[in-house]
Design a protein around this motif. Structure first.
Motif, PDB file in Angstrom:
ATOM      1  N   ARG A   1       0.692  -1.188  -0.139  1.00 32.44           N
ATOM      2  CA  ARG A   1       0.062  -0.030  -0.011  1.00 32.44           C
ATOM      3  C   ARG A   1       0.910   1.257  -0.208  1.00 32.44           C
ATOM      4  O   ARG A   1       0.642   2.457  -0.756  1.00 32.44           O
ATOM      5  CB  ARG A   1      -0.949  -0.131   1.179  1.00 32.44           C
ATOM      6  N   ARG A   2       2.043   1.181   0.735  1.00 31.85           N
ATOM      7  CA  ARG A   2       3.037   2.273   0.785  1.00 31.85           C
ATOM      8  C   ARG A   2       3.506   2.545  -0.335  1.00 31.85           C
ATOM      9  O   ARG A   2       3.963   3.670  -0.827  1.00 31.85           O
ATOM     10  CB  ARG A   2       4.098   2.013   1.744  1.00 31.85           C
ATOM     11  N   ALA A   3       3.899   1.390  -1.251  1.00 30.21           N
ATOM     12  CA  ALA A   3       4.615   1.458  -2.539  1.00 30.21           C
ATOM     13  C   ALA A   3       3.566   2.197  -3.544  1.00 30.21           C
ATOM     14  O   ALA A   3       4.042   3.088  -4.370  1.00 30.21           O
ATOM     15  CB  ALA A   3       4.872   0.119  -3.219  1.00 30.21           C
TER      16      ALA A   3
ATOM     17  N   THR B   1       1.030   4.216  -2.811  1.00 29.65           N
ATOM     18  CA  THR B   1       1.032   5.843  -2.379  1.00 29.65           C
ATOM     19  C   THR B   1       2.171   6.471  -2.991  1.00 29.65           C
ATOM     20  O   THR B   1       2.147   7.648  -3.432  1.00 29.65           O
ATOM     21  CB  THR B   1       0.957   6.037  -0.885  1.00 29.65           C
ATOM     22  N   LEU B   2       3.322   6.050  -2.974  1.00 23.54           N
ATOM     23  CA  LEU B   2       4.591   6.568  -3.271  1.00 23.54           C
ATOM     24  C   LEU B   2       4.494   6.731  -5.008  1.00 23.54           C
ATOM     25  O   LEU B   2       4.918   7.898  -5.456  1.00 23.54           O
ATOM     26  CB  LEU B   2       5.766   5.673  -2.799  1.00 23.54           C
TER      27      LEU B   2
ATOM     28  N   SER C   1       2.038   6.834  -6.928  1.00 27.49           N
ATOM     29  CA  SER C   1       1.003   7.871  -7.124  1.00 27.49           C
ATOM     30  C   SER C   1       1.333   9.545  -6.872  1.00 27.49           C
ATOM     31  O   SER C   1       1.298  10.225  -7.574  1.00 27.49           O
ATOM     32  CB  SER C   1      -0.154   7.808  -6.119  1.00 27.49           C
ATOM     33  N   THR C   2       2.199   9.434  -5.913  1.00 26.72           N
ATOM     34  CA  THR C   2       2.799  10.680  -5.552  1.00 26.72           C
ATOM     35  C   THR C   2       3.781  11.252  -6.407  1.00 26.72           C
ATOM     36  O   THR C   2       3.827  12.327  -6.980  1.00 26.72           O
ATOM     37  CB  THR C   2       3.442  10.777  -4.065  1.00 26.72           C
TER      38      THR C   2
END
Lengths: 346, 79
Positions: free
Chosen positions: A2-4, A6-7, A9-10
């Protein structure tokens, strides 16, 4: 995981934000004017665009292109027209008012000073002599009636919208001005015809001579009670005759130039004709005002000459003594005197 | 007085004669300045009407309108 996401997308959003200005750069390069109107290149598109001053350096007027046969319609701006408009709208009303009101004031002052010029009764008073025959009176009145209508309709061109329209309203003024224009254009013809007829009929009696000079030096009878010698027409009347002949011809010629636009003159020429027409017309009106004054209010007995055609013999003797002698010499018995059927003066 | 009345009548008569003489040679702008390729204006559909009365519709009803254009009327331009 999930963190990957989000990163990632940013990173995508950040890259998009950074790349967007570069994507619009070509469009901005084509339109270098910034939002505040300042051109970063130092150019001034509005100031540097083609303007009147630039075009007038190339030609004396600005023209376009038209496909219709009337090539004059391609004329857009003609600087001389502004000078004409300035004269027409700014100076002409004041010149006209000064001339006409000045003449009315002068005649009023003269009347207050001199009063009505009278004729002393003599033994010839009461007897009549024919001064103008029917044809002469017809010619005079036809020209005079036309002149009055032409004057009023002509003054309406100058003063109507300024003085009359505020009083009667635009609708009434529009109708009036239209009919005034019709009368001006069409009554000009009998006026020109009348002037020509008067010229032919009266020129032989209006040639200047030494008697006229003596009449002028004596003040024409306006000063004092003694009337200087005069033939059929005195110097003052001869002045009116030549004024009518000269101004009438000038008004006719300049009027015809405007009545038939572009027949002989271009727009500049017609504007010059209109200026001449207006200035002479105003002077003409002022001169005829003096003529009307002396023929009616200013001198007792003068109107009869053009009214009935017959004048009092004592009046004729006082004002036109040489003419009376000549007329009486034509007939030994003097048939012009008294009788019911006076012989014509001619 | 008779000379005056005759003078007034003569002035009006000459003025009317001048009016007919002058107007007989007049042509409407769409007649004087139109070509087969360009029409300056069309009577009845321009802003002032054929008779310059400001009402273009009333003029079309008169069949004997002087100088009325003949032929198929042109349609207003779309562009």
């Amino acid at each position: 995981m999930r963190r990957a996401v989000t990163l990632l997308s940013t990173l995508v959003v950040g890259t998009t934000l950074l790349a967007a200005p570069a994507a619009f750069a070509p469009a901005r390069a084509q339109n270098p004017i910034t939002q505040d109107g300042q051109n970063p290149m130092g150019a001034k598109p509005t100031a540097d665009s083609v303007n009147e001053e630039f075009l007038f350096k190339n030609a004396d007027k600005i023209t376009g292109r038209v496909s219709i046969p009337d090539k004059k319609s391609a004329n857009l701006i003609q600087p001389q027209g502004r000078e004409y408009q300035s004269f027409r709208e700014r100076y002409l009303p004041w010149i006209g008012a000064a001339f006409i009101l000045g003449m009315i004031a002068a005649l009023g002052a003269f009347f207050l000073w001199r009063g009505r010029i009278l004729t002393d009764d003599t033994q010839e008073s009461g007897r009549k002599i024919l001064r103008f025959n029917a044809f002469e009176r017809f010619t005079h009145w036809m020209t005079a009636v036309c002149f009055i209508i032409l004057s009023l309709s002509g003054l309406n061109y100058i003063f109507g919208k300024r003085l009359l329209m505020p009083l009667i309203g635009p609708e009434a003024f529009g109708a009036l001005a239209q009919w005034a224009k019709y009368s001006h254009v069409y009554l000009a013809w009998p006026f020109m015809f009348g002037v020509a007829m008067m010229f032919v009929v009266w020129i032989k009696d209006n040639i200047p001579n030494r008697i006229d000079w003596a009449w002028i030096k004596a003040g024409g009878g306006f000063i004092g009670k003694k009337h200087p010698h005069a033939a059929r027409f005195n110097a003052g009347q001869k002045g009116v005759f030549w004024m009518v002949a000269g101004f009438g011809a000038a008004m006719g010629v300049t009027g015809l130039m405007m009545l038939f636009p572009f027949a002989l003159l271009d727009i500049n020429g017609m504007q010059v004709m209109q200026v001449i027409h207006a200035l002479i017309g105003i002077t003409f009106i002022a001169g005829i005002l003096a003529h009307i004054y002396i023929g009616t209010l200013g001198m007792k007995g003068a109107y009869d000459a053009m009214g009935s055609g017959k004048v009092d013999l004592a009046w004729a003797r006082a004002h036109h003594d040489l003419w009376v002698e000549k007329e009486q010499a034509k007939t030994a018995s003097g048939p012009q005197l008294g009788g019911r059927h006076p012989a014509p003066a001619e | 007085m008779k000379a005056f009345i005759v003078a007034v009548v003569a002035a009006i008569g000459l003025a009317v004669a001048a009016m007919y003489a002058l107007t007989s040679n007049q042509r409407f702008a769409y007649q004087a300045f139109a070509t087969t390729g360009a029409r300056v204006s069309e009577p009845g559909t321009n802003l002032v009407g054929e008779k310059w009365t400001g009402d273009p519709n009333t003029n079309d009803k008169s069949e004997s309108a002087h100088g009325k254009a003949t032929g198929e009327p042109s349609h207003p331009k779309r562009s």
